[in-house]
Enzyme design. Structure first.
Site, PDB file in Angstrom:
ATOM      1  N   GLY A  91      -7.975   3.721  10.380  1.00 38.88           N
ATOM      2  CA  GLY A  91      -8.677   2.469  10.094  1.00 38.88           C
ATOM      3  C   GLY A  91      -8.735   2.099   8.627  1.00 38.88           C
ATOM      4  O   GLY A  91      -9.361   1.108   8.250  1.00 38.88           O
ATOM      5  N   THR A  92      -8.075   2.877   7.755  1.00 37.04           N
ATOM      6  CA  THR A  92      -8.146   2.546   6.316  1.00 37.04           C
ATOM      7  C   THR A  92      -7.494   1.191   6.019  1.00 37.04           C
ATOM      8  O   THR A  92      -7.985   0.435   5.182  1.00 37.04           O
ATOM      9  CB  THR A  92      -7.462   3.621   5.435  1.00 37.04           C
ATOM     10  OG1 THR A  92      -6.248   3.991   6.045  1.00 37.04           O
ATOM     11  CG2 THR A  92      -8.332   4.818   5.228  1.00 37.04           C
ATOM     12  N   GLY A  93      -6.379   0.889   6.702  1.00 32.23           N
ATOM     13  CA  GLY A  93      -5.677  -0.376   6.441  1.00 32.23           C
ATOM     14  C   GLY A  93      -6.542  -1.569   6.796  1.00 32.23           C
ATOM     15  O   GLY A  93      -6.712  -2.506   5.998  1.00 32.23           O
ATOM     16  N   CYS A  94      -7.122  -1.533   8.019  1.00 31.54           N
ATOM     17  CA  CYS A  94      -7.982  -2.646   8.453  1.00 31.54           C
ATOM     18  C   CYS A  94      -9.161  -2.792   7.500  1.00 31.54           C
ATOM     19  O   CYS A  94      -9.563  -3.890   7.131  1.00 31.54           O
ATOM     20  CB  CYS A  94      -8.549  -2.378   9.848  1.00 31.54           C
ATOM     21  SG  CYS A  94      -7.329  -1.945  11.069  1.00 31.54           S
TER      22      CYS A  94
ATOM     23  N   THR B 233      -8.496   9.287   8.289  1.00 33.82           N
ATOM     24  CA  THR B 233      -7.959   8.076   7.652  1.00 33.82           C
ATOM     25  C   THR B 233      -7.704   6.941   8.645  1.00 33.82           C
ATOM     26  O   THR B 233      -7.172   5.902   8.259  1.00 33.82           O
ATOM     27  CB  THR B 233      -6.622   8.396   6.949  1.00 33.82           C
ATOM     28  OG1 THR B 233      -5.735   8.976   7.918  1.00 33.82           O
ATOM     29  CG2 THR B 233      -6.800   9.338   5.789  1.00 33.82           C
TER      30      THR B 233
ATOM     31  N   LYS C 231       0.832  -1.198   0.000  1.00 32.00           N
ATOM     32  CA  LYS C 231       0.000   0.000   0.000  1.00 32.00           C
ATOM     33  C   LYS C 231       0.862   1.242   0.000  1.00 32.00           C
ATOM     34  O   LYS C 231       1.746   1.374   0.840  1.00 32.00           O
ATOM     35  CB  LYS C 231      -0.879  -0.032   1.247  1.00 32.00           C
ATOM     36  CG  LYS C 231      -2.258   0.499   1.033  1.00 32.00           C
ATOM     37  CD  LYS C 231      -3.005   0.545   2.338  1.00 32.00           C
ATOM     38  CE  LYS C 231      -2.469   1.682   3.185  1.00 32.00           C
ATOM     39  NZ  LYS C 231      -3.352   2.041   4.303  1.00 32.00           N
TER      40      LYS C 231
END
Ligand SMILES: Cc1ncc(COP(=O)(O)OP(=O)(O)O)c(N)n1
Ligand SMILES: Cc1nc(C(=O)O)sc1CCOP(=O)(O)O
Ligand SMILES: [Mg+2]
Length: 515
Positions: free
Chosen positions: A229-232, A227, A194
């Site tokens: 929590g975008t990864g989870c 932003t 990412k």
């Protein structure tokens, strides 16, 4: 995730949509990803089948089987990330989500105030409770706070195998410390790196590696503080799409688009006083929902090669609608419309449902011509309506903000009205005369150009278009024109696959020479 049985990793073959270009390894490292503090998403996939699964599977006469993701992660009291983000992402994507909690954190938008790790034997007990009973399709992991918990998970997955494991490991801490080096990545085949944290880029650029090729996935960067929590969310959404039966690259693309939409939609909401706020997974918290702030679910580049079916033509050549749709997609169609003028409603609905499954697995949007009822009943991606069909404004009210709506327009005035009504794109024609639609008025290249120049919406050209004239259409050179929509040149032919391939190659050639 070095303890997972990597010998089972990946045997899936992936359909690659055409707007995703492979990169060489050198291109990837020259783009700076080698040094990026990116998160990696590893997909250890044992038995993803090529044939698409259905969204709700009939198990016996009385039961519907629902796609199921189990998230193994930490709880975030602020509910922006961790287990709470995973639950919301899966709910938003229409997938059941069960939870195994590995740690309880006290955190908010300011930071993490405390962490309480759940004892290993109790993590094991939660895993057993869920995996032994609940028909989990995909396991997604987030915070795995100790090597002991990784071992517990490994043991549980050996005992209760699932179709795929989506691992969301933190490779580098926020402070810059390397927590898992490149050797960890070497054990996997499907990897998504990412690039959202590369602040200097105007785009959010991710790199997907399938074991052979690198694919650059690019979307506009959303400027927002929200932003957290975008990864989870991205990893959970990928897991959800895999649970529904999507192929790997398609799942990644859908997830990336969903996160972009949710961020864009929530960019101005204010929750908490810290630097990084959460966003709204369900796209509902913002009260002043107006056309201009609809989530951007539609990608105009999908109009590039628009295949429109015709029941009469498929019958003539002795093939089913589903075979025709599959062949068109495999040949390079980037969006499909079912235009089944003669079909009985029940037959139409049945084939529409089957086509939705096919298109979803390939990550290609499916629209229904004229019939909003059928689009709703089969959960298609949207509709195409003409000037004498249900008005686009009513279609928007009935379908909601996330569905795609296209409108046929022959004049700039109609194009303006389509935009006011909340449409996503315009179909403009007939560019040339056609035998497919009776008494159709031809507007020619001049008419097409006038509509394109005035339109605030992307345009696809239609009417009498095929390999002999597609170049002339695209060469009018107007930015709003994104592609061609074709019926007979694809479907009134012996091989839909070959004809679509030919037209796709020609369009590619044309657009690269126009640039
Ligand atoms: C992409 C696209 N453009 C135009 C049309 C025509 O729609 P309409 O005018 O409603 O005519 P019918 O297709 O319903 O006969 C289309 N279907 N698709
Ligand atoms: C469905 C349709 N709509 C048109 C319009 O002008 O809006 S022309 C058309 C028929 C297109 O079929 P073919 O690719 O076989 O010419
Ligand atoms: Mg119509």
């Amino acid at each position: 995730m070095g303890h997972y049985n990597c010998s089972q990793i990946l045997s899936c073959s992936i359909f690659f949509p055409k707007n995703c270009s492979p990169l060489s390894a050198t291109e990837v490292s020259s783009k700076g990803f080698g040094q990026s503090r990116a998160l990696g998403y590893l997909f250890a996939n044992s038995t993803i089948h090529q044939a698409p699964c259905i969204v709700a599977m009939q198990e016996d006469n009385s039961k519907l089987r629902i796609p199921h993701v189990l998230t193994v992660a930490g709880s975030d009291s602020g509910a922006g990330a961790g287990i709470q983000a995973d639950l919301k992402a899966c709910a938003a994507r229409g997938v059941y989500c069960s939870t195994v909690i590995t740690a309880v954190t006290a955190q908010n938008t300011i930071g993490v105030q405390g962490v309480n790790i759940v004892p290993e034997d109790f993590v094991a007990e939660q895993l057993k409770s869920v995996l032994s009973d609940m028909n989990v399709d995909i396991v997604k992991t987030g915070m795995l706070p100790s090597i002991g918990i990784v071992k517990v998970l490994h043991h549980s997955l050996k005992q209760f195998p699932v179709r795929a494991l989506v691992v969301d490991p933190v490779m580098v801490s926020t402070s810059g410390d390397v927590l898992a080096g490149p050797s960890i990545l070497a054990g996997f085949r499907n990897v998504l790196v990412k690039g959202g944290d590369l602040a200097s880029s105007l785009d959010a650029v991710d790199i997907f590696f399938d074991g052979d090729n690198f694919y650059e996935l690019r979307s506009p960067r959303v400027r927002t503080r929200n932003t957290h929590g975008t990864g989870c969310t991205l990893a959970s959404c990928i897991a959800a799409e895999l649970a529904k039966g999507s192929l790997m690259l398609s799942a990644v693309k859908v997830a990336k688009r969903y996160v972009g939409s949710a961020l864009d939609y929530s960019k101005d909401i204010a929750i908490g006083n810290g630097l990084q706020g959460p966003f709204d997974h369900l796209l509902k918290l913002k009260s002043n929902v107006h056309n201009s702030c609809r989530p951007q679910v539609f990608d105009p580049s999908d109009l590039f090669l628009y295949a429109v079916t015709d029941s009469g033509m498929n019958k003539k050549w002795g093939r089913s609608i589903t075979d025709a749709v599959k062949a068109a997609i495999e040949g390079g169609a980037t969006i499909v419309q079912l235009r089944e003028k003669e079909a009985e409603t029940r037959d139409f609905l049945e084939s529409a449902k089957a086509c939705v499954e096919i298109c979803r697995a390939y990550g290609v949007p499916l629209l229904i011509n004229d019939r909003i009822d059928v689009a709703l009943a089969c959960d298609a991606d949207g509709v195409h309506v003409g000037q004498s069909d249900t008005p686009a404004s009513i279609a928007r009210t009935l379908l909601g903000p996330e569905k795609i709506i296209g409108v046929s327009c022959k004049t700039p005035e109609q194009a303006h009205q389509a935009w006011v009504d909340g449409a996503d794109y315009i179909g403009c024609g007939g560019v040339y005369s056609t035998n497919t639609k009776a008494n159709n008025i031809t507007v020619g290249l001049e008419g097409l150009k006038a509509v394109c120049l005035s339109s605030k919406l992307p345009v696809v050209a239609i009417g009498g278009i095929g390999v002999s004239n597609a170049r002339a259409v695209m060469e009018i050179g107007v930015a709003a024109l994104k592609g061609v929509a074709v019926v007979s040149a694809l479907f009134d032919r012996e091989s839909v696959l070959n004809e679509t391939r030919k037209l796709h190659a020609l369009l590619k050639e044309t657009t690269s020479s126009v640039k």
